[in-house]
Write an enzyme that holds these catalytic residues in place. Structure first.
Site, PDB file in Angstrom:
ATOM      1  N   LYS A 116       0.830  -1.223   0.000  1.00 38.12           N
ATOM      2  CA  LYS A 116       0.000   0.000   0.000  1.00 38.12           C
ATOM      3  C   LYS A 116       0.858   1.263   0.000  1.00 38.12           C
ATOM      4  O   LYS A 116       0.683   2.148  -0.837  1.00 38.12           O
ATOM      5  CB  LYS A 116      -0.898   0.001   1.250  1.00 38.12           C
ATOM      6  CG  LYS A 116      -1.579   1.331   1.500  1.00 38.12           C
ATOM      7  CD  LYS A 116      -2.477   1.288   2.694  1.00 38.12           C
ATOM      8  CE  LYS A 116      -1.843   1.646   4.013  1.00 38.12           C
ATOM      9  NZ  LYS A 116      -1.654   3.063   4.281  1.00 38.12           N
ATOM     10  N   ASN A 117       1.784   1.343   0.958  1.00 41.84           N
ATOM     11  CA  ASN A 117       2.497   2.607   1.116  1.00 41.84           C
ATOM     12  C   ASN A 117       3.432   2.906  -0.053  1.00 41.84           C
ATOM     13  O   ASN A 117       3.675   4.074  -0.368  1.00 41.84           O
ATOM     14  CB  ASN A 117       3.275   2.602   2.436  1.00 41.84           C
ATOM     15  CG  ASN A 117       2.331   2.680   3.629  1.00 41.84           C
ATOM     16  OD1 ASN A 117       1.141   2.947   3.463  1.00 41.84           O
ATOM     17  ND2 ASN A 117       2.848   2.422   4.817  1.00 41.84           N
ATOM     18  N   ARG A 189      -4.278  10.360   4.318  1.00 41.97           N
ATOM     19  CA  ARG A 189      -3.098  11.111   4.711  1.00 41.97           C
ATOM     20  C   ARG A 189      -2.088  11.213   3.558  1.00 41.97           C
ATOM     21  O   ARG A 189      -1.491  12.246   3.320  1.00 41.97           O
ATOM     22  CB  ARG A 189      -2.473  10.391   5.906  1.00 41.97           C
ATOM     23  CG  ARG A 189      -1.055  10.708   6.207  1.00 41.97           C
ATOM     24  CD  ARG A 189      -0.924  11.805   7.200  1.00 41.97           C
ATOM     25  NE  ARG A 189       0.465  12.161   7.413  1.00 41.97           N
ATOM     26  CZ  ARG A 189       0.839  13.284   8.004  1.00 41.97           C
ATOM     27  NH1 ARG A 189      -0.045  14.142   8.423  1.00 41.97           N
ATOM     28  NH2 ARG A 189       2.113  13.556   8.177  1.00 41.97           N
ATOM     29  N   CYS A 213      -5.536   7.970   9.212  1.00 45.88           N
ATOM     30  CA  CYS A 213      -5.854   7.320  10.481  1.00 45.88           C
ATOM     31  C   CYS A 213      -5.683   8.280  11.648  1.00 45.88           C
ATOM     32  O   CYS A 213      -4.733   9.066  11.682  1.00 45.88           O
ATOM     33  CB  CYS A 213      -4.905   6.137  10.702  1.00 45.88           C
ATOM     34  SG  CYS A 213      -5.520   4.601  10.043  1.00 45.88           S
ATOM     35  N   ARG A 218       0.119  13.960  13.632  1.00 45.48           N
ATOM     36  CA  ARG A 218       0.582  13.818  12.249  1.00 45.48           C
ATOM     37  C   ARG A 218       0.739  15.166  11.510  1.00 45.48           C
ATOM     38  O   ARG A 218       0.068  15.436  10.522  1.00 45.48           O
ATOM     39  CB  ARG A 218      -0.347  12.881  11.479  1.00 45.48           C
ATOM     40  CG  ARG A 218      -0.489  11.545  12.149  1.00 45.48           C
ATOM     41  CD  ARG A 218      -1.162  10.524  11.309  1.00 45.48           C
ATOM     42  NE  ARG A 218      -0.257   9.849  10.413  1.00 45.48           N
ATOM     43  CZ  ARG A 218      -0.585   8.815   9.660  1.00 45.48           C
ATOM     44  NH1 ARG A 218      -1.792   8.351   9.695  1.00 45.48           N
ATOM     45  NH2 ARG A 218       0.285   8.249   8.873  1.00 45.48           N
ATOM     46  N   VAL A 220       2.743  18.185   9.196  1.00 40.39           N
ATOM     47  CA  VAL A 220       3.471  18.101   7.914  1.00 40.39           C
ATOM     48  C   VAL A 220       4.624  19.106   7.885  1.00 40.39           C
ATOM     49  O   VAL A 220       5.122  19.460   6.818  1.00 40.39           O
ATOM     50  CB  VAL A 220       2.520  18.326   6.701  1.00 40.39           C
ATOM     51  CG1 VAL A 220       1.567  17.167   6.545  1.00 40.39           C
ATOM     52  CG2 VAL A 220       1.759  19.644   6.828  1.00 40.39           C
ATOM     53  N   LEU A 222       7.747  18.830   8.513  1.00 37.68           N
ATOM     54  CA  LEU A 222       9.012  18.378   7.902  1.00 37.68           C
ATOM     55  C   LEU A 222       8.914  18.395   6.378  1.00 37.68           C
ATOM     56  O   LEU A 222       9.895  18.691   5.682  1.00 37.68           O
ATOM     57  CB  LEU A 222       9.384  16.982   8.402  1.00 37.68           C
ATOM     58  CG  LEU A 222       9.596  16.868   9.923  1.00 37.68           C
ATOM     59  CD1 LEU A 222       9.822  15.422  10.326  1.00 37.68           C
ATOM     60  CD2 LEU A 222      10.782  17.736  10.362  1.00 37.68           C
ATOM     61  N   ASP A 405       3.567  -0.011  12.115  1.00 37.66           N
ATOM     62  CA  ASP A 405       2.393  -0.590  11.454  1.00 37.66           C
ATOM     63  C   ASP A 405       2.165  -2.051  11.840  1.00 37.66           C
ATOM     64  O   ASP A 405       1.177  -2.651  11.403  1.00 37.66           O
ATOM     65  CB  ASP A 405       2.539  -0.475   9.923  1.00 37.66           C
ATOM     66  CG  ASP A 405       2.284   0.937   9.440  1.00 37.66           C
ATOM     67  OD1 ASP A 405       1.821   1.759  10.242  1.00 37.66           O
ATOM     68  OD2 ASP A 405       2.544   1.221   8.250  1.00 37.66           O
ATOM     69  N   VAL A 427       6.706   5.893  17.544  1.00 41.62           N
ATOM     70  CA  VAL A 427       6.596   6.650  16.282  1.00 41.62           C
ATOM     71  C   VAL A 427       5.370   7.561  16.276  1.00 41.62           C
ATOM     72  O   VAL A 427       5.466   8.744  15.943  1.00 41.62           O
ATOM     73  CB  VAL A 427       6.582   5.690  15.067  1.00 41.62           C
ATOM     74  CG1 VAL A 427       6.435   6.464  13.766  1.00 41.62           C
ATOM     75  CG2 VAL A 427       7.852   4.845  15.047  1.00 41.62           C
ATOM     76  N   ARG A 501      -9.227   0.235   3.866  1.00 36.60           N
ATOM     77  CA  ARG A 501      -8.301   1.240   3.332  1.00 36.60           C
ATOM     78  C   ARG A 501      -6.960   0.602   3.012  1.00 36.60           C
ATOM     79  O   ARG A 501      -6.276   1.033   2.076  1.00 36.60           O
ATOM     80  CB  ARG A 501      -8.065   2.343   4.381  1.00 36.60           C
ATOM     81  CG  ARG A 501      -9.130   3.413   4.430  1.00 36.60           C
ATOM     82  CD  ARG A 501      -8.673   4.528   5.359  1.00 36.60           C
ATOM     83  NE  ARG A 501      -7.234   4.703   5.218  1.00 36.60           N
ATOM     84  CZ  ARG A 501      -6.391   4.855   6.227  1.00 36.60           C
ATOM     85  NH1 ARG A 501      -6.831   4.884   7.462  1.00 36.60           N
ATOM     86  NH2 ARG A 501      -5.094   4.993   6.011  1.00 36.60           N
TER      87      ARG A 501
HETATM   88  C1  UD1 Z   1       4.062   6.440   6.777  1.00 38.85           C
HETATM   89  C2  UD1 Z   1       3.158   5.278   6.452  1.00 38.85           C
HETATM   90  C3  UD1 Z   1       2.530   4.734   7.712  1.00 38.85           C
HETATM   91  C4  UD1 Z   1       3.620   4.382   8.730  1.00 38.85           C
HETATM   92  C5  UD1 Z   1       4.544   5.568   8.959  1.00 38.85           C
HETATM   93  C6  UD1 Z   1       5.723   5.233   9.845  1.00 38.85           C
HETATM   94  C7  UD1 Z   1       2.394   5.853   4.232  1.00 38.85           C
HETATM   95  C8  UD1 Z   1       1.267   6.233   3.371  1.00 38.85           C
HETATM   96  N1  UD1 Z   1       2.135   5.747   5.551  1.00 38.85           N
HETATM   97  O1  UD1 Z   1       3.243   7.457   7.343  1.00 38.85           O
HETATM   98  O2  UD1 Z   1       1.795   3.564   7.365  1.00 38.85           O
HETATM   99  O3  UD1 Z   1       2.998   4.060   9.959  1.00 38.85           O
HETATM  100  O4  UD1 Z   1       5.073   6.016   7.700  1.00 38.85           O
HETATM  101  O5  UD1 Z   1       6.411   4.153   9.358  1.00 38.85           O
HETATM  102  O6  UD1 Z   1       3.480   5.626   3.770  1.00 38.85           O
HETATM  103  N2  UD1 Z   1       6.125  13.801  11.594  1.00 38.85           N
HETATM  104  C9  UD1 Z   1       6.311  15.118  11.957  1.00 38.85           C
HETATM  105  N3  UD1 Z   1       6.314  16.049  10.965  1.00 38.85           N
HETATM  106  C10 UD1 Z   1       6.147  15.731   9.651  1.00 38.85           C
HETATM  107  C11 UD1 Z   1       5.968  14.382   9.317  1.00 38.85           C
HETATM  108  C12 UD1 Z   1       5.967  13.434  10.310  1.00 38.85           C
HETATM  109  O7  UD1 Z   1       6.462  15.433  13.131  1.00 38.85           O
HETATM  110  O8  UD1 Z   1       6.170  16.631   8.805  1.00 38.85           O
HETATM  111  C13 UD1 Z   1       6.079  12.782  12.665  1.00 38.85           C
HETATM  112  C14 UD1 Z   1       4.721  12.084  12.725  1.00 38.85           C
HETATM  113  O9  UD1 Z   1       3.784  12.832  13.484  1.00 38.85           O
HETATM  114  C15 UD1 Z   1       5.069  10.770  13.356  1.00 38.85           C
HETATM  115  C16 UD1 Z   1       6.475  10.490  12.816  1.00 38.85           C
HETATM  116  O10 UD1 Z   1       6.974  11.733  12.337  1.00 38.85           O
HETATM  117  O11 UD1 Z   1       5.107  10.889  14.738  1.00 38.85           O
HETATM  118  C17 UD1 Z   1       6.507   9.480  11.696  1.00 38.85           C
HETATM  119  O12 UD1 Z   1       5.703   9.929  10.640  1.00 38.85           O
HETATM  120  P1  UD1 Z   1       6.019   9.580   9.112  1.00 38.85           P
HETATM  121  O13 UD1 Z   1       7.229   8.734   9.050  1.00 38.85           O
HETATM  122  O14 UD1 Z   1       6.019  10.860   8.352  1.00 38.85           O
HETATM  123  O15 UD1 Z   1       4.752   8.739   8.724  1.00 38.85           O
HETATM  124  P2  UD1 Z   1       3.817   8.939   7.472  1.00 38.85           P
HETATM  125  O16 UD1 Z   1       4.612   9.263   6.269  1.00 38.85           O
HETATM  126  O17 UD1 Z   1       2.668   9.787   7.841  1.00 38.85           O
END
Ligand code: UD1
Length: 527
Positions: A116-117, A189, A213, A218, A220, A222, A405, A427, A501
């Site tokens: 999926k991802n 997301r 989810c 979560r 953005v 970064l 996950d 995480v 999903r």
């Molecule tokens: C992706 C995966 C999700 C998986 C996660 C961690 C997809 C579609 N989803 O989610 O299934 O659980 O990686 O392996 O690929 N964070 C920030 N700022 C940001 C971005 C992230 O603080 O701009 C934090 C998040 O809140 C979280 C951590 O970083 O605590 C990890 O998030 P991230 O690795 O970005 O996960 P996703 O890309 O959302």
């Protein structure tokens, strides 16, 4: 603050409902995603008597909406904060549930679907391709369909191949808009991943803050900082992220350091940098196999990327990307979930279409519980269960650490292992909702912030009992299905709008190996 109500129905059955007293309850998207959570104004089920009500604090209680992480949302501005409901498929999932007769041994072989991802990131990456693209091994998921809608909302054509339902044909050669629609974006997301390609391709884009989810705030930030490092001007206004490339008319290669190895932010920066001018070096990147798959896909259509899968990725910008064909990697989380389905039911199971190297941390933890894993033919494995499942501890980490996950599924497994285990989530801060539901099934555990303490099977305590439970996120719902397979009696699992999903026909796959799992309408279900 949340009040968790437990009700006794007229027939004497205890069911759980949670009532939100605060502003979360007013967010329509949060309510749509959490049907078991009642708003303070909603009526309680008629003739049901409260039992054992208790209050607890949400792990991530803050002033952000948990469904969309939109900090604008407050109890004083509910009308400004409206999300359209999910699509019809999701709507149907909300009206069905899984009925599981637990205790059956499983046997046979299952083929793992595409990841999926990886598929979602690659779909976003197709927006960079100026010629048609065919993606193979794309899982049949609501999230994939929703991502297709995001792409269609900017003028791309996205269709399943008439001859091979696992293939997706995308044509992004002529985009009609640089900004995806709000109603498509809020459904998942990963929709936010289009920001990099749309900015790079069109010089500007406006992307609403995404859904996904409810497992934590979560943010953005970064992603945004990464784009700014490439010279973009980014402004967040009224829940929409507006980005432009600035006066030079293009993004510029640069050094980008990610404070945290975020999967999404790594993907955003990669996709923006592949057509930027000059060299980009991204440090402290995520190393997940899905990042490597995205990079391999981009290289296959003309990008120049080195180092994917390590902590530093180097990209030489090219003028444009062409089209072609690409096959998505197998889903390591689906593989892990199926492996736990075998372990938790003490069953022998074969999996095909796996990449052994992607499963190292999952296999290691299964071995610690006493399971044996035998790899064969490069892409198959067999799980042989132990006479008795042993306890172990889990701590989620970015790859190659244990995947967040898989945390919920392993928690389900460890509730029936002999002796105590500790499951620590590092995480996402809000990813423990399944623990409460496992308690409803008789699991003995307690949660303090993001750590669960499990007692496991003790001399005076047998195992899980069937119950009516509801998942509130994708992997948490899968964990409840796994618990249902091991429980004595019948388990009814709600929350299929989350499960569908991210799992490609999980119930069908489990049935094919002997599980008694049936999708039934909630309207016909008693209690
Ligand atoms: C992706 C995966 C999700 C998986 C996660 C961690 C997809 C579609 N989803 O989610 O299934 O659980 O990686 O392996 O690929 N964070 C920030 N700022 C940001 C971005 C992230 O603080 O701009 C934090 C998040 O809140 C979280 C951590 O970083 O605590 C990890 O998030 P991230 O690795 O970005 O996960 P996703 O890309 O959302």
């Amino acid at each position: 603050m949340v009040i968790q109500h437990r009700y006794k129905s007229p027939s004497g059955k205890v069911q759980q409902a949670q009532q939100l007293e605060n502003l979360y309850a007013k967010c329509p998207l949060f309510r749509a995603r959490n049907p078991s959570i009642l708003s303070s104004r909603q009526r309680l089920p008629p003739r049901w008597k409260p039992a054992n009500c208790r209050k607890y604090t949400l792990p991530s209680a803050n002033v952000k909406c948990r469904a969309c992480a939109d900090s604008r949302f407050s109890s004083t501005s509910p009308s400004k904060h409206s999300h359209k409901p999910n699509n019809e498929e999701n709507f149907l999932s909300e009206r069905t549930m899984l009925q599981i007769h637990g205790g059956k041994r499983l046997e046979g072989e299952v083929k793992v679907s595409g990841a999926k991802n990886a598929a979602l990131a690659i779909q976003a990456g197709c927006l960079l391709c100026e010629q048609p693209m065919v993606l193979h091994n794309v899982p049949d998921l609501v999230d994939v369909a929703n991502m297709g809608e995001v792409l269609q909302s900017v003028g791309a054509s996205v269709e399943r191949d008439g001859h091979d339902s696992n293939s997706l044909v995308l044509n992004c050669s002529e985009l009609t808009s640089s900004s995806p629609s709000l109603e498509s974006v809020v459904k998942l997301r990963a929709s936010f991943l289009v920001i990099g390609p749309l900015l790079a391709r069109n010089g500007e884009t406006s992307v609403p803050l995404p859904g996904g989810c409810a497992i934590g705030a979560r943010p953005v930030n970064l992603h945004i900082r990464g784009l700014e490092a490439l010279g973009a001007k980014v402004e967040v206004k009224d829940g929409v992220v507006h980005a432009t490339v600035g006066p030079e008319g293009t993004l510029r290669g640069s050094r980008v350091y990610l404070e945290y190895p975020s999967v999404g932010a790594t993907e955003t920066v990669i996709m923006a940098a592949v057509v930027a001018e000059g060299e980009t070096v991204i440090e402290n990147v995520a190393q997940e196999p899905e990042i490597v798959d995205l990079a391999n896909f981009l290289v296959s259509v003309g990008a120049r990327i080195r180092g994917a899968g390590t902590k530093v990725i180097t990209i030489q910008g090219v003028r444009s990307l062409h089209g072609g064909e690409y096959t998505v990697i197998p889903d390591r989380v689906e593989a892990g979930t199926l492996l736990v389905s075998a372990a938790i039911t003490y069953s022998n199971l074969w999996l095909s279409s796996i990449v052994p190297a992607h499963l190292t941390s999952i296999v290691t933890k299964l071995e610690e519980t006493g399971c044996q894993i035998k790899f064969k033919d490069d892409n198959r494995l067999e799980l042989i269960p132990p006479p008795e499942l042993l306890s172990t501890d889990i701590r989620t980490l970015p790859y190659p650490g244990f995947p967040t996950d898989m945390q919920a599924q392993f928690m389900a497994l460890l509730t029936v292992a002999k002796g105590p285990s500790v499951v620590q989530e590092t995480v996402f801060e809000g990813r423990m909702a399944h623990a409460l539901e496992l308690q409803q099934m008789g699991a003995r555990l307690s949660v303090a912030e993001s750590t669960a303490f499990l007692e496991g099977i003790q001399e005076d305590h047998g195992g899980l009992q069937g119950a009516s439970v509801a998942g509130s996120d994708l992997r948490g719902t899968a964990a409840l299905v796994l618990a249902g397979l091991a429980a004595e009696g019948i388990t009814k699992v709600q929350g299929l709008q989350h499960l569908d999903r991210g799992y490609d026909k999980l119930d069908q796959k489990l049935r094919s190996i002997g599980a008694s799992v049936e999708r039934i309408s909630m309207d016909n279900a008693k209690d």
